[in-house]
Every structure is written in structure tokens, then in C-alpha cells.
Write a protein that holds these residues in place. Structure first.
Motif, short mmCIF file in Angstrom:
data_model
loop_
_atom_site.label_atom_id
_atom_site.label_comp_id
_atom_site.label_asym_id
_atom_site.label_seq_id
_atom_site.Cartn_x
_atom_site.Cartn_y
_atom_site.Cartn_z
N SER A 93 0.84 -1.24 -0.14
CA SER A 93 -0.03 -0.06 -0.10
C SER A 93 0.84 1.23 -0.14
O SER A 93 1.99 1.16 0.38
N PRO A 94 0.26 2.25 -0.19
CA PRO A 94 1.06 3.63 -0.29
C PRO A 94 1.78 3.74 1.11
O PRO A 94 2.83 4.48 1.24
N VAL A 95 1.00 3.49 2.24
CA VAL A 95 1.48 3.54 3.57
C VAL A 95 2.78 2.85 3.92
O VAL A 95 3.76 3.01 4.56
N ALA A 96 2.74 1.48 3.29
CA ALA A 96 3.77 0.54 3.39
C ALA A 96 5.07 0.99 2.60
O ALA A 96 5.91 0.84 3.31
N LEU A 97 4.82 1.92 1.59
CA LEU A 97 5.96 2.33 0.77
C LEU A 97 6.57 3.55 1.44
O LEU A 97 7.44 3.66 1.68
N ALA A 98 5.56 4.41 1.63
CA ALA A 98 6.01 5.79 2.05
C ALA A 98 6.03 5.95 3.72
O ALA A 98 6.79 6.93 4.15
N GLY A 99 5.50 5.01 4.64
CA GLY A 99 5.48 4.95 5.78
C GLY A 99 4.03 5.86 6.23
O GLY A 99 3.46 6.44 5.47
N PRO A 140 1.46 6.07 16.08
CA PRO A 140 2.29 7.21 15.47
C PRO A 140 2.93 6.76 14.27
O PRO A 140 3.06 5.74 13.89
N PRO A 141 3.56 7.81 13.58
CA PRO A 141 4.03 7.56 12.23
C PRO A 141 5.38 6.36 12.29
O PRO A 141 6.30 6.81 13.22
N ARG A 142 5.30 5.63 11.23
CA ARG A 142 6.57 4.59 11.36
C ARG A 142 7.18 4.69 10.02
O ARG A 142 6.42 5.05 9.05
N PRO A 143 8.34 4.45 9.69
CA PRO A 143 8.99 4.64 8.51
C PRO A 143 8.31 3.54 7.39
O PRO A 143 8.07 2.21 7.81
N GLY A 144 8.53 3.78 6.12
CA GLY A 144 7.98 2.81 5.27
C GLY A 144 9.32 2.23 4.52
O GLY A 144 10.33 2.62 4.78
N ILE A 147 11.34 12.04 3.39
CA ILE A 147 9.68 12.02 3.20
C ILE A 147 9.26 12.30 4.52
O ILE A 147 9.47 12.04 5.73
N THR A 148 8.17 13.25 4.33
CA THR A 148 7.44 13.83 5.85
C THR A 148 6.13 13.04 5.74
O THR A 148 5.25 13.12 4.77
N VAL A 149 5.52 12.45 6.96
CA VAL A 149 4.26 11.78 7.01
C VAL A 149 3.66 12.80 8.04
O VAL A 149 4.04 12.87 8.99
N SER A 150 2.52 13.15 7.63
CA SER A 150 1.51 13.99 8.40
C SER A 150 0.44 13.23 8.77
O SER A 150 -0.34 12.66 7.99
N ALA A 190 -2.48 15.05 14.41
CA ALA A 190 -1.88 15.74 15.55
C ALA A 190 -0.31 15.74 15.30
O ALA A 190 0.32 16.40 16.02
N ARG A 191 0.17 14.82 14.93
CA ARG A 191 1.72 14.75 14.50
C ARG A 191 2.17 14.83 13.39
O ARG A 191 1.54 14.08 12.10
N GLN A 192 3.53 15.18 13.07
CA GLN A 192 4.13 15.07 11.63
C GLN A 192 5.57 14.46 12.06
O GLN A 192 6.21 14.95 13.04
N ALA A 193 5.84 13.55 11.29
CA ALA A 193 7.30 12.94 11.22
C ALA A 193 8.11 13.06 10.03
O ALA A 193 7.48 12.75 8.86
N THR A 194 9.39 13.56 10.03
CA THR A 194 10.10 13.16 8.82
C THR A 194 11.06 12.20 9.13
O THR A 194 11.98 12.20 10.13
#
Length: 501
Positions: free
Chosen positions: A276-282, A286-290, A325-328, A331-335
């Protein structure tokens, strides 16, 4: 009333912000409350902590117990707060001197028997201690010892059980100190190019891609050798330095994929086309790396490229340009870092045999066009090298010579990469437009060839600069001081698959 404060760490992207675990024992009906934006795994720590304390022979206070995790607006996840909560209860109830907590931070999940179990992100937490004044030690699970040893300084204390932590804090015994023990990176590649027979043009394209950090797309019929070539590509890349190896280990630690045996080895990730897009991009909360971040400083191999979801492929465009890549989320944002080399493979048509001499293609022209259009023009424009991989004839497979070994190719790649570092401080693929004009100046014949190819193939400005950077890499492999027409011609030949510019 009694109060104890224990320091711990949360995870937010690749960062590990400090969390204060405040444990308060008050009057009233017995209760155990955790506040401070805890997620389900943190709320469930009440039962794990109670059982662990009782099993280890400690007294669990039969009073109103409140645990506050501050800052309150930072989401707290996983079981890493079990150990600091348990130690805070011991200090607040008088079973442990509170002053023993001043110089330590604690993280770890507890089993019901008091064993301290491994958690993710220990390396990020150990690295975060470098900013602490005064310096503190991080008490970690013993199962994370290998991960914490990669930190530049000996800043972690490994504990196997809650009792060991208790004995250390009261001064009866000392925990093992770890850190500053990064092993030597492994030498050599796991697979070798000498296994590949034929495919001289494809092998040359992979050498150019490795030397300049360029992305690569291979188009060919099934069984032509695309996957075999891609699996050997990471072995051509120059070895990572200590800082790059630490970056890779940090991403893998946060994703709970750290493997000590892979320290210093270039990552090679090959997700299935159903990713999925989340699996590739993260992503996630909370956000985790893809996959694009797990392949940081290494190779991301996408086989059957047109079969990936279009949204997943389009998510590659930003990290291919920026290296992060920045995952937004709400409530939170992670690069996360995402400086990877893309190696992709695809068939020329749905049946796989368009233009093949092995068997006739059964796909109508409109179906072939629709299949190739599933990889968008903007994404193709960001891929530096696009080549066709022809099947190797049976007689060459049977009696042909073995290919050149990986070590010989890697030596040329290392020399070319060294020339680029000495000239501009980065691989050719990362040059901006201004740097390209400064370091990739073609001769007059080469410039005329470029203008003619750009007019005939309909190149964009991005394509022009990418071909010029590839030509500069070809010149570096030949130790040539300037880009001439032969270098440009070879770069143009490596950007012709799918008939695109």
C-alpha cells in the motif's frame, strides 16, 4: 503522600523526546490510573506492572496510585514505560531511595515475571542522551544490548530483570555498561555478478547507476534476468562510512527491524507489488518509516512496477527528489530520511513478450499502451536510466564465459565515486541544476548531440539535466576530465526504454 519522578523516552519519528513519569501515592480507595495521552498498550501496563512487582517479591501499595506521563500532549505508545512506572512505584512507596533516580533514564517492557523485554527504538533513545546536561545513563532491556552498543558513547545499562534494576539503583550491584562498540562492516557481497552470463549492456547500466547514484528501470520479458541483476546491484555500491551505517541502523531500530548481522551492509528492500502507499511511504499512528526509509542509503527494488498501486508509485516522486519524506497526521508530523537508489523492473506488456524473439505477443496495442501508462510520465521522468533487458541466448547460457566478478566492478565504481566526492562532494545524481551546469559541462559536439536528442525525444528540462549527469558519470568511470560526445551518446542509449524521453 509520596511522589517519585522517573525519566524515560518516547518515540516521535526518529527522535526520542524525554518523558517524565510522575508516580503519586495518595489517600482514597485503591486505584491505578495512568494519564498523559496513553495509548492502549500503555494503559495495559497497569496489570503487567502489578504482576511483575508482586512476582519479584516487592510490595504493591494498596492505595490510590496515579501515574502522569508528561508532556501530556505527546502520544505515548508501546510497553516501554512499564519499567519506569514500576521503578517509580518502588520509589514512591519507600522501597527505593528517590535520589537513586537522578542519573538514569529507564525504558523497557515488563513480563508478568519481571523480565525486561526488548522494545523498538533503543538506538534513537541512546543517541538522544548526547544532548542531556548533565549526562545520564539509559537503562535498557538486555535483549537490546547489540543495538545500544552502536551508540558512539557508553551510555546504556543493560538489565535482564526488574530485580537487577532494583539492585543497581540501591547500589548492591552494577549493571553492564554498553555503547561505543560498533562492529566492523562485513566485507564483500552476498551475491556475485560472476553468476550472470551475457547481459553486457545491462551490466554496464548497473555499473553506471552504482557509480553515480542513479535510479534505474529495466524492461524485459519474463526470465530475461532482471531480478537476478537487481539482487546483485547493492554489492556494487561503495561501502558505507560509520555515519551512514548509524543512520540506517537508526531507521531500522525505530521500525523494530534492527538486525546486528546487517550492520554496515547496504539495505536491499524488495516489497511485493500489493504494498500500500503507507507501506511504501510510511505512516500509521504514531508514524513509522516505510520501505523508502528502510532502504535509506541502499536499494529499493520494485519488481513488476506497473502492478503497484498508482498512489503508491506516486508517493515515490517526492523522496526521489528530496531524499526524505514527511508523514503528516492530524496531531503529529514526522520526517524520515529516504535517500535510496530506485531499481525497478517491468515487462513490456501484460503477457510479457512484446518485441521478444522467444514467442509472439498476444496483447493488442491499446492494452500494451494502457499497461505502460500505469507508470506515470512524471515518475518515469525521475528515473535516470531506462534500459531494455534482452533474454540471453541458450548457447551463451550453456557455453558462454562467466561474467566479471562484483569485486572488479566495485573497484571501478569506488574510483568513480571518489572522483565525484573530490570534485563536488556528492554523487552526480544529487547535483542540482546550478551544480550540473558547473560540473557537467559538455564539449561542443556533445552539446549538439544533446540538443538533437532532446528535440527528437521531447525531453523536459529535468530529462536534459539527468542525461547530462549520467554522461558525467560515464566520463568519471573512464577517468575523463570532460564530458564528450561518446559519453553523452552512451547516456542517451540508457534512457530509451518504453520509447519515452
Amino acid at each position: 503522600m509520596s511522589l517519585a519522578v522517573v525519566r524515560s523516552r518516547a518515540l516521535l519519528g526518529l527522535h526520542a523526546p524525554e518523558v517524565l513519569v510522575e508516580v503519586h501515592l495518595g489517600n482514597g480507595l485503591p486505584a491505578f490510573t495512568i494519564v498523559g495521552l496513553p495509548q492502549a498498550a500503555v494503559r495495559e501496563s497497569r496489570d503487567r506492572v502489578r504482576a511483575a512487582l508482586l512476582h519479584c517479591g516487592f510490595e504493591f501499595p494498596n492505595r490510590r496510585l496515579t501515574v502522569n506521563l508528561t508532556p501530556a500532549d505527546l502520544p505515548k505508545d508501546s510497553g516501554r514505560f512499564d519499567l519506569p512506572i514500576a521503578v517509580g512505584i518502588l520509589a514512591a512507596s519507600g522501597q527505593l531511595p528517590p535520589e537513586a533516580l537522578a542519573e538514569v533514564e529507564l525504558v523497557g517492557e515488563l513480563s508478568l515475571t519481571g523480565e525486561v523485554r526488548p522494545i523498538r527504538g533503543v538506538l534513537a533513545m541512546a543517541l538522544a542522551l548526547r544532548c542531556c546536561v548533565p549526562r545520564r545513563r539509559l537503562v535498557i532491556p538486555a535483549g537490546c544490548r547489540a543495538e545500544a552498543s552502536l551508540a558512539p558513547e557508553r551510555c546504556a545499562l543493560a538489565a535482564a530483570t526488574l530485580v537487577e534494576v532494583y539492585e543497581h539503583l540501591r547500589g548492591a550491584s552494577a549493571l553492564e555498561c554498553v555503547g561505543g562498540e560498533a562492529p566492523e562492516p562485513p566485507a564483500g557481497a552476498q551475491t556475485d555478478f560472476s553468476d550472470v552470463r551475457g547481459q553486457w549492456f545491462a551490466r554496464r547500466a548497473l555499473e553506471v547507476a552504482a557509480a553515480g547514484g542513479h535510479s534505474l528501470l529495466m524492461v524485459g520479458s519474463p526470465g530475461a534476468g532482471k531480478s537476478m541483476l537487481a539482487q546483485r546491484f547493492a554489492g556494487l555500491l561503495p561501502p558505507m562510512d560509520a555515519e551512514e551505517a548509524l543512520e540506517c541502523a537508526l531507521v531500522q531500530s525505530v521500525a523494530a527491524r534492527f538486525d546486528p548481522a546487517c550492520w554496515g551492509r547496504r539495505p536491499f528492500r524488495s516489497p511485493h507489488h500489493t504494498a500500500s502507499p503507507v507501506a511504501l511511504a510510511g505512516g500509521g499512528s504514531p508514524p513509522r518509516p516505510g520501505e523508502v526509509s528502510l532502504s535509506h542509503r541502499g536499494v529499493l527494488f520494485l519488481d513488476e512496477l506497473p502492478e503497484f498501486h498508482s498512489a503508491a508509485l506516486e508517493a515515490l516522486r517526492e523522496p526521489l527528489e528530496s531524499g526524505e519524506i514527511t508523514v503528516s497526521r492530524a496531531a503529529r508530523q514526522a520526517t524520515f530520511p529516504a535517500r535510496f537508489q530506485l531499481v525497478a523492473a517491468m515487462n513490456p506488456c501484460p503477457c510479457g513478450y512484446a518485441g521478444s524473439r522467444l514467442r509472439p505477443c498476444t496483447c493488442p496495442p491499446d492494452r500494451i499502451a494502457r499497461y505502460q501508462r500505469s507508470v506515470s510520465g512524471p515518475l518515469l521522468d525521475r528515473i535516470d536510466l531506462r534500459i531494455e533487458v534482452e533474454p540471453v541466448p541458450p548457447e551463451e547460457l550453456e557455453r558462454g564465459p562467466s561474467g566479471e566478478p562484483t569485486d572488479a566492478i566495485r573497484a571501478r565504481v569506488r574510483d568513480a565515486a571518489g572522483r565525484q566526492r573530490a570534485r563536488q562532494g556528492m554523487p552526480n545524481a544529487l547535483l542540482g541544476p546550478g551544480d550540473t551546469d558547473r560540473h557537467c559541462v559538455p564539449g561542443e559536439a556533445a552539446r549538439a548531440l544533446l540538443r538533437d536528442a532532446a528535440a527528437r525525444l521531447g525531453w523536459s528540462a529535468r530529462s536534459w539535466h539527468r542525461v547530462l549527469r549520467v554522461a558525467r558519470t560515464v566520463a568519471d568511470l573512464a577517468a575523463a576530465p570532460a564530458v564528450d560526445a561518446a559519453h553523452v551518446a552512451e547516456a542517451i542509449q540508457m534512457r530509451r526504454a518504453l520509447g519515452a524521453g
